[in-house]
Motif scaffolding. Structure first.
Motif, PDB file in Angstrom:
ATOM      1  N   ARG A   1       0.816  -1.206   0.000  1.00 20.56           N
ATOM      2  CA  ARG A   1       0.000   0.000   0.000  1.00 20.56           C
ATOM      3  C   ARG A   1       0.854   1.261   0.000  1.00 20.56           C
ATOM      4  O   ARG A   1       1.923   1.307   0.606  1.00 20.56           O
ATOM      5  N   GLY A   2       0.364   2.293  -0.688  1.00 24.96           N
ATOM      6  CA  GLY A   2       1.095   3.541  -0.757  1.00 24.96           C
ATOM      7  C   GLY A   2       0.196   4.698  -1.127  1.00 24.96           C
ATOM      8  O   GLY A   2      -0.946   4.519  -1.555  1.00 24.96           O
ATOM      9  N   ARG A   3       0.726   5.902  -0.960  1.00 26.69           N
ATOM     10  CA  ARG A   3      -0.025   7.114  -1.283  1.00 26.69           C
ATOM     11  C   ARG A   3       0.946   8.173  -1.779  1.00 26.69           C
ATOM     12  O   ARG A   3       2.030   8.352  -1.206  1.00 26.69           O
TER      13      ARG A   3
ATOM     14  N   GLY B   1      -3.899  -1.874  -1.744  1.00 33.53           N
ATOM     15  CA  GLY B   1      -3.573  -3.292  -1.702  1.00 33.53           C
ATOM     16  C   GLY B   1      -4.397  -4.123  -2.657  1.00 33.53           C
ATOM     17  O   GLY B   1      -3.991  -5.220  -3.039  1.00 33.53           O
ATOM     18  N   GLU B   2      -5.558  -3.605  -3.053  1.00 26.56           N
ATOM     19  CA  GLU B   2      -6.416  -4.301  -4.000  1.00 26.56           C
ATOM     20  C   GLU B   2      -6.766  -3.438  -5.207  1.00 26.56           C
ATOM     21  O   GLU B   2      -6.913  -3.944  -6.315  1.00 26.56           O
ATOM     22  N   THR B   3      -6.900  -2.135  -4.981  1.00 29.73           N
ATOM     23  CA  THR B   3      -7.315  -1.211  -6.033  1.00 29.73           C
ATOM     24  C   THR B   3      -6.386  -0.010  -6.059  1.00 29.73           C
ATOM     25  O   THR B   3      -5.919   0.455  -5.011  1.00 29.73           O
ATOM     26  N   PHE B   4      -6.106   0.471  -7.268  1.00 30.85           N
ATOM     27  CA  PHE B   4      -5.329   1.700  -7.441  1.00 30.85           C
ATOM     28  C   PHE B   4      -6.308   2.820  -7.766  1.00 30.85           C
ATOM     29  O   PHE B   4      -7.091   2.727  -8.711  1.00 30.85           O
TER      30      PHE B   4
ATOM     31  N   ARG C   1     -10.281   4.311 -11.158  1.00 28.74           N
ATOM     32  CA  ARG C   1      -9.857   3.154 -10.372  1.00 28.74           C
ATOM     33  C   ARG C   1      -9.451   2.019 -11.307  1.00 28.74           C
ATOM     34  O   ARG C   1      -9.999   1.855 -12.392  1.00 28.74           O
ATOM     35  N   SER C   2      -8.478   1.253 -10.858  1.00 26.38           N
ATOM     36  CA  SER C   2      -8.000   0.122 -11.643  1.00 26.38           C
ATOM     37  C   SER C   2      -7.488  -0.934 -10.684  1.00 26.38           C
ATOM     38  O   SER C   2      -7.185  -0.641  -9.521  1.00 26.38           O
TER      39      SER C   2
ATOM     40  N   PHE D   1      -9.043   4.905   0.430  1.00 22.51           N
ATOM     41  CA  PHE D   1      -9.581   6.001  -0.381  1.00 22.51           C
ATOM     42  C   PHE D   1     -11.072   5.796  -0.587  1.00 22.51           C
ATOM     43  O   PHE D   1     -11.523   4.707  -0.961  1.00 22.51           O
ATOM     44  N   THR D   2     -11.822   6.856  -0.334  1.00 25.55           N
ATOM     45  CA  THR D   2     -13.254   6.887  -0.599  1.00 25.55           C
ATOM     46  C   THR D   2     -13.532   8.059  -1.523  1.00 25.55           C
ATOM     47  O   THR D   2     -13.160   9.194  -1.196  1.00 25.55           O
TER      48      THR D   2
END
Length: 341
Positions: A97-99, A115-118, A130-131, A236-237
């Motif tokens: 995970r990162g930002r 961790g699952e979505t960019f 989103r990807s 992220f929301t």
């Protein structure tokens, strides 16, 4: 983001170097520090390289600055391309995970890997893209990832030495220097990597062009703190009222995986050229975040066809009229040879 970037080798690593070098986008830099050199134990250059590539990623948060002299104009959504200085904030949990938060001319872009979505958020037009995790990365904005990729790609065709120590972002670091072997055809004179003496994490990457003593660009931290980061940074929301779009999958592009749209590598090391294909024609759509290069550079023709040559101090690219793009830290001749294959 950090773990995936640090683990890439071979074609993927070289591709990242070629693209980042050619367009110079998102490269962040820190001015060289002044003062006495910090004291660190002597280290063999090859051992230092091995320790960097073998080091386990660690969690961190930090600030980086862009100060480049590539000679590119400001591109829409990417002011970091133009000469000058800008900043970014970067966080990693040391895992998946990162930002990254990047300023733009009219707001800010926020990139989050949970961790699952960019997720990619553009505050200017309030659009979220989103990807799936791994479909996007931000190597150009992360000094550690960019330096790791440079070391992995350039090490086999380089002469390597340690040129003392330096203080970077308040930390003692080794100055690792890579220079191209005499057989390499490249625009680069040397690449310097400041390596943290404790964690073996690259803190700064400096690129010097042939015929110059001044850096064409640097990528590094101005401050960095190692250790656990706030988990909320890696979630992220979409904000209320934002437009949420799904990124186009590779198999949806003309040619698809394994087809004409799949990038190919020509050469290796310092004179690697990445050849890729983008859609052409009035109805063609560029991938999210990719600027329009059609109006940059100067006209050029050859046995391979016609297009435009974009040159900077450290890299060049040919954008062919048929949609092919050849890019690398190499002179024009190497690009045309790659296109003619």
């Amino acid at each position: 983001m950090a773990t995936g970037l640090r683990s890439r080798t071979g074609r993927t690593v070289a591709a990242g170097i070629a693209v980042a070098g050619a367009v110079g986008l998102g490269l962040l830099a820190a001015p060289a520090g002044a003062g006495a050199q910090p004291q660190l134990p002597p280290v063999d250059p090859e051992e230092l390289v091995r320790s960097v590539l073998a080091a386990e990623p660690v969690a961190f948060g930090g600030t980086a600055e862009l100060d480049n002299a590539l000679g590119l104009p400001a591109l829409p959504g990417m002011p970091q391309a133009a000469n000058g200085t800008s900043t970014a904030r970067i966080w990693s949990d040391g895992e998946k995970r990162g930002r990254i938060q990047l300023p733009t001319e009219s707001g800010e872009r926020t990139l989050v890997s949970d961790g699952e979505t960019f997720w990619s958020w553009n505050s200017a037009d309030r659009t979220v893209t989103r990807s799936p995790e791994g479909a996007r990365d931000a190597a150009g904005a992360d000094p550690s990832a960019a330096a790791d990729e440079a070391l992995a790609a350039l090490r086999p065709t380089s002469e390597i030495r340690v040129d003392g120590t330096a203080e970077v972002a308040g930390r003692a670091a080794y100055e690792l220097v890579l220079t191209p072997a005499s057989s390499e055809r490249t625009l680069l004179r040397e690449v310097r990597v400041a390596v943290d003496g404790e964690h073996r994490t690259p803190l700064r990457l400096t690129v010097v062009a042939t015929g110059s003593s001044e850096p064409a660009m640097r990528i590094g931290f101005t401050d960095i703190t190692f250790g656990p980061q706030d988990p909320e940074l890696f979630t992220f929301t979409p904000p209320p009222g934002a437009t949420v779009e799904d990124a186009q999958r590779p198999e949806d592009h003309p040619g698809g995986p394994g087809g004409d749209a799949e990038p190919t590598m020509v050469g290796d090391g310092w004179d690697t050229v990445l050849v890729s294909t983008v859609p052409t024609g009035p109805d063609a759509q560029r991938p999210e975040g990719v600027p329009d290069l059609a109006e940059l550079g100067s006209p050029v023709t050859g046995p391979w066809g016609s297009g435009r040559l974009i040159s900077t101090a450290v890299a060049s690219a040919i954008v062919a009229d048929d949609g092919r793009i050849a890019a690398g830290a190499v002179p024009e001749q190497v690009l045309t040879e790659a296109l003619a294959r």
